[in-house]
Write a protein that holds these residues in place. Structure first.
Motif, PDB file in Angstrom:
ATOM      1  N   THR A 263       0.812  -1.222   0.000  1.00  0.00           N
ATOM      2  CA  THR A 263       0.000   0.000   0.000  1.00  0.00           C
ATOM      3  C   THR A 263       0.846   1.274   0.000  1.00  0.00           C
ATOM      4  OG1 THR A 263      -0.118  -0.195   2.414  1.00  0.00           O
ATOM      5  CG2 THR A 263      -1.971  -1.075   1.145  1.00  0.00           C
ATOM      6  N   LYS A 264       2.156   1.131  -0.187  1.00  0.00           N
ATOM      7  CA  LYS A 264       3.066   2.286  -0.224  1.00  0.00           C
ATOM      8  C   LYS A 264       2.898   3.151   1.030  1.00  0.00           C
ATOM      9  CE  LYS A 264       4.257   0.759  -4.195  1.00  0.00           C
ATOM     10  NZ  LYS A 264       5.468  -0.107  -4.262  1.00  0.00           N
ATOM     11  N   ALA A 265       3.074   2.524   2.178  1.00  0.00           N
ATOM     12  CA  ALA A 265       2.857   3.200   3.461  1.00  0.00           C
ATOM     13  C   ALA A 265       4.073   3.995   3.928  1.00  0.00           C
ATOM     14  CB  ALA A 265       2.476   2.180   4.532  1.00  0.00           C
ATOM     15  N   PHE A 266       5.163   3.974   3.148  1.00  0.00           N
ATOM     16  CA  PHE A 266       6.367   4.692   3.550  1.00  0.00           C
ATOM     17  C   PHE A 266       6.555   5.931   2.671  1.00  0.00           C
ATOM     18  CE2 PHE A 266       7.119   0.157   4.480  1.00  0.00           C
ATOM     19  CZ  PHE A 266       7.217   0.233   5.863  1.00  0.00           C
ATOM     20  N   PRO A 267       6.231   7.123   3.183  1.00  0.00           N
ATOM     21  CA  PRO A 267       6.415   8.341   2.389  1.00  0.00           C
ATOM     22  C   PRO A 267       7.873   8.584   2.025  1.00  0.00           C
ATOM     23  CG  PRO A 267       5.084   8.761   4.346  1.00  0.00           C
ATOM     24  CD  PRO A 267       5.676   7.402   4.505  1.00  0.00           C
ATOM     25  N   ALA A 268       8.772   8.104   2.885  1.00  0.00           N
ATOM     26  CA  ALA A 268      10.212   8.247   2.688  1.00  0.00           C
ATOM     27  C   ALA A 268      10.889   7.207   3.579  1.00  0.00           C
ATOM     28  CB  ALA A 268      10.675   9.657   3.058  1.00  0.00           C
ATOM     29  N   PRO A 269      12.150   6.886   3.312  1.00  0.00           N
ATOM     30  CA  PRO A 269      12.852   5.970   4.216  1.00  0.00           C
ATOM     31  C   PRO A 269      12.802   6.475   5.659  1.00  0.00           C
ATOM     32  CG  PRO A 269      14.135   6.319   2.220  1.00  0.00           C
ATOM     33  CD  PRO A 269      12.997   7.285   2.172  1.00  0.00           C
ATOM     34  N   TYR A 270      12.571   5.552   6.586  1.00  0.00           N
ATOM     35  CA  TYR A 270      12.506   5.828   8.019  1.00  0.00           C
ATOM     36  C   TYR A 270      11.241   6.599   8.413  1.00  0.00           C
ATOM     37  CZ  TYR A 270      17.421   4.670   7.354  1.00  0.00           C
ATOM     38  OH  TYR A 270      18.588   4.052   6.981  1.00  0.00           O
ATOM     39  N   GLN A 271      10.251   6.649   7.538  1.00  0.00           N
ATOM     40  CA  GLN A 271       8.979   7.288   7.850  1.00  0.00           C
ATOM     41  C   GLN A 271       7.841   6.348   7.460  1.00  0.00           C
ATOM     42  OE1 GLN A 271       8.467  11.249   6.228  1.00  0.00           O
ATOM     43  NE2 GLN A 271      10.655  11.699   6.386  1.00  0.00           N
ATOM     44  N   ILE A 272       6.787   6.337   8.276  1.00  0.00           N
ATOM     45  CA  ILE A 272       5.623   5.511   7.969  1.00  0.00           C
ATOM     46  C   ILE A 272       4.355   6.315   8.153  1.00  0.00           C
ATOM     47  CG2 ILE A 272       5.453   4.580  10.330  1.00  0.00           C
ATOM     48  CD1 ILE A 272       4.491   1.936   9.015  1.00  0.00           C
ATOM     49  N   ASP A 273       3.409   6.084   7.277  1.00  0.00           N
ATOM     50  CA  ASP A 273       2.074   6.656   7.402  1.00  0.00           C
ATOM     51  C   ASP A 273       1.139   5.519   7.772  1.00  0.00           C
ATOM     52  OD1 ASP A 273      -0.424   7.821   7.178  1.00  0.00           O
ATOM     53  OD2 ASP A 273       0.080   8.962   5.380  1.00  0.00           O
ATOM     54  N   ALA A 274       0.793   5.455   9.046  1.00  0.00           N
ATOM     55  CA  ALA A 274      -0.023   4.331   9.526  1.00  0.00           C
ATOM     56  C   ALA A 274      -1.335   4.220   8.779  1.00  0.00           C
ATOM     57  CB  ALA A 274      -0.283   4.479  11.024  1.00  0.00           C
ATOM     58  N   ARG A 275      -1.831   5.310   8.291  1.00  0.00           N
ATOM     59  CA  ARG A 275      -3.126   5.300   7.609  1.00  0.00           C
ATOM     60  C   ARG A 275      -3.115   4.457   6.338  1.00  0.00           C
ATOM     61  NH1 ARG A 275      -3.489  11.723   7.327  1.00  0.00           N
ATOM     62  NH2 ARG A 275      -1.374  11.246   6.584  1.00  0.00           N
ATOM     63  N   ARG A 276      -1.942   4.152   5.820  1.00  0.00           N
ATOM     64  CA  ARG A 276      -1.821   3.317   4.626  1.00  0.00           C
ATOM     65  C   ARG A 276      -1.292   1.919   4.948  1.00  0.00           C
ATOM     66  NH1 ARG A 276      -2.261   6.239  -0.061  1.00  0.00           N
ATOM     67  NH2 ARG A 276      -1.426   4.431  -1.173  1.00  0.00           N
ATOM     68  N   CYS A 277      -0.976   1.675   6.199  1.00  0.00           N
ATOM     69  CA  CYS A 277      -0.350   0.410   6.594  1.00  0.00           C
ATOM     70  C   CYS A 277      -1.407  -0.671   6.814  1.00  0.00           C
ATOM     71  CB  CYS A 277       0.463   0.629   7.869  1.00  0.00           C
ATOM     72  SG  CYS A 277       1.174  -0.876   8.555  1.00  0.00           S
ATOM     73  N   ILE A 278      -1.193  -1.830   6.237  1.00  0.00           N
ATOM     74  CA  ILE A 278      -2.164  -2.927   6.367  1.00  0.00           C
ATOM     75  C   ILE A 278      -2.287  -3.389   7.810  1.00  0.00           C
ATOM     76  CG2 ILE A 278      -2.642  -5.335   5.731  1.00  0.00           C
ATOM     77  CD1 ILE A 278      -1.517  -4.716   2.956  1.00  0.00           C
ATOM     78  N   SER A 279      -1.205  -3.364   8.556  1.00  0.00           N
ATOM     79  CA  SER A 279      -1.307  -3.745   9.968  1.00  0.00           C
ATOM     80  C   SER A 279      -2.237  -2.791  10.710  1.00  0.00           C
ATOM     81  CB  SER A 279       0.075  -3.735  10.625  1.00  0.00           C
ATOM     82  OG  SER A 279       0.827  -4.850  10.209  1.00  0.00           O
TER      83      SER A 279
END
Length: 391
Positions: free
Chosen positions: A218-234
């Motif tokens: 779902t491309k949940a990483f806007p950049a290395p070392y960053q995560i957007d939980a709103r796109r994370c399957i978990s």
């Protein structure tokens, strides 16, 4: 959990204090090994000065989604000394839960459901906390110091603290990576008023690799070392309580509880052995359960089947919501009947996802007939799903 004692006997002499710190540090490492932990290292409560700003940026950007508790506990989460002002040393523990095969292989079996590796047996919170309590009790008696133990549910930034202690480093997927255990580590912490020997942190070994970033469906990483939980399957399958946005549903595949793709993609896993702890070895019936079976679980059956499992905490309705998405992605006509049965389920979120699943499983003409013969649903969530499906 906190264990207090009034037997503190800290020597004033610096040399004696250093000797005491070495002995207590060695003692707690021995206890960690005896309790089955794979890693045990020590850091200071002030070892993550950059964490508050990173957390604030994450929250300000809204990347925590509906996890309001992250914002509510920000002050305590950002600085361990705010959580407990008396803490002088933090002991971080790691326990390997590596699978014996790549969990991504299950994506090739659309009639089966994929449950995250960590949730295929007993709830690790219970197992690890029990062991930490044993260590804390013995350490408090030996050291004459106060201790507290935490496992995930408390506002403790375990991954930055674990990196500061040298268990590993936070990879580009934001999870901890160990040179000896790859991405498969459960973490726990022990806070104490004792002055212990401090270990060196681990440097970043990701280099130019971006395997974890590219693996995310779902491309949940806007950049290395960053995560957007709103796109994370978990996040979507575990933390998010409402309907899952239509754009993410096809990308979820057959993942019904969590996702291991970014963890499994890490090349450092080639050095990781599978978990030796039987409590974390996958239950056979949770390795690749049939979607058809899971669709038929009512609340009582759900609680019984997932007794002792972390899956149980999301509740039957949210769980079946996830299973219906997997059903809709399966292309299996045999799942039409169990999905039809859920159109009259008591939970609106279940009825809504049943509509979506059927819109993907049924031939267009059959689904059109179903739409034509339906009655209007009283819940706006479900009615909106019918409308989006073309009814």
């Amino acid at each position: 959990m906190r264990i207090s004692t009034s037997e503190a006997n800290k020597p004033a002499d610096p040399d004696k204090q250093a000797l005491r710190s070495r002995k207590l540090s060695a003692f707690i490492r021995q206890e960690a090994e005896a309790q089955g932990f794979d890693l045990c290292r020590i850091t200071r409560p002030d070892a993550i000065p950059e964490a508050p700003a990173r957390l604030a940026s994450f929250i300000k950007a809204g990347r925590h989604g509906t996890m309001e508790w992250m914002e509510e506990t920000y002050a305590r989460r950002a600085d361990p000394r705010t959580l407990w002002s008396e803490v002088r040393s933090i002991v971080m523990f790691g326990l390997n839960y590596g699978p014996d095969e790549d969990p991504r292989g299950l994506q090739a079996k659309p009639d089966r459901a994929a449950i995250s590796v960590y949730a295929r047996n007993r709830d690790y919170h219970d197992v690890i906390k029990g062991r930490l309590k044993e260590i804390a009790t013995r350490f408090a008696a030996r050291a004459g110091e106060d201790v507290k133990v935490f496992v995930d549910t408390a506002p403790v930034m375990e991954k930055p603290l674990a990196a500061a202690a040298g268990l590993g480093w936070q990879g580009k997927h934001t999870n901890l990576v160990s040179r000896s255990h790859g991405s498969w580590l459960f973490l726990g912490s022990l806070f104490t008023t004792a002055e212990l020997e401090i270990d060196e942190g681990e440097r970043d070994h990701c280099g130019s690799c971006r395997a974890c970033l590219d693996a995310c469906p779902t491309k949940a990483f806007p950049a290395p070392y960053q995560i957007d939980a709103r796109r994370c399957i978990s996040y979507l399958t575990i933390e998010h309580k409402g309907p899952i946005a239509a754009e993410f549903r096809p990308l979820i595949g057959n993942r019904i509880y969590g996702c291991d793709d970014c963890l499994a993609a890490c090349p450092w896993n080639k050095f990781a052995a599978s978990a030796s702890e039987m409590k974390f070895s996958a239950r056979e019936d949770l390795k690749e359960p049939e979607i058809a079976f899971l669709l038929g679980l009512d609340d009582k059956a759900f609680r019984a089947f997932f007794s002792g499992s972390p899956v149980k905490r999301i509740g039957r309705d949210r769980f079946v919501r996830n299973v219906l998405i997997a059903a809709g992605n399966s292309g299996e006509a045999s799942l039409i009947e169990p999905c039809l049965a859920l159109l009259t389920d008591a939970a609106p979120v279940v009825r809504a996802m049943a509509v979506w699943a059927l819109s993907r499983l049924m031939p267009a003409s059959s689904f059109a007939g179903l739409c034509a013969g339906r009655g209007k649903d009283d819940d706006p969530l479900v009615e909106a799903e019918w409308q989006m499906a073309g009814a």
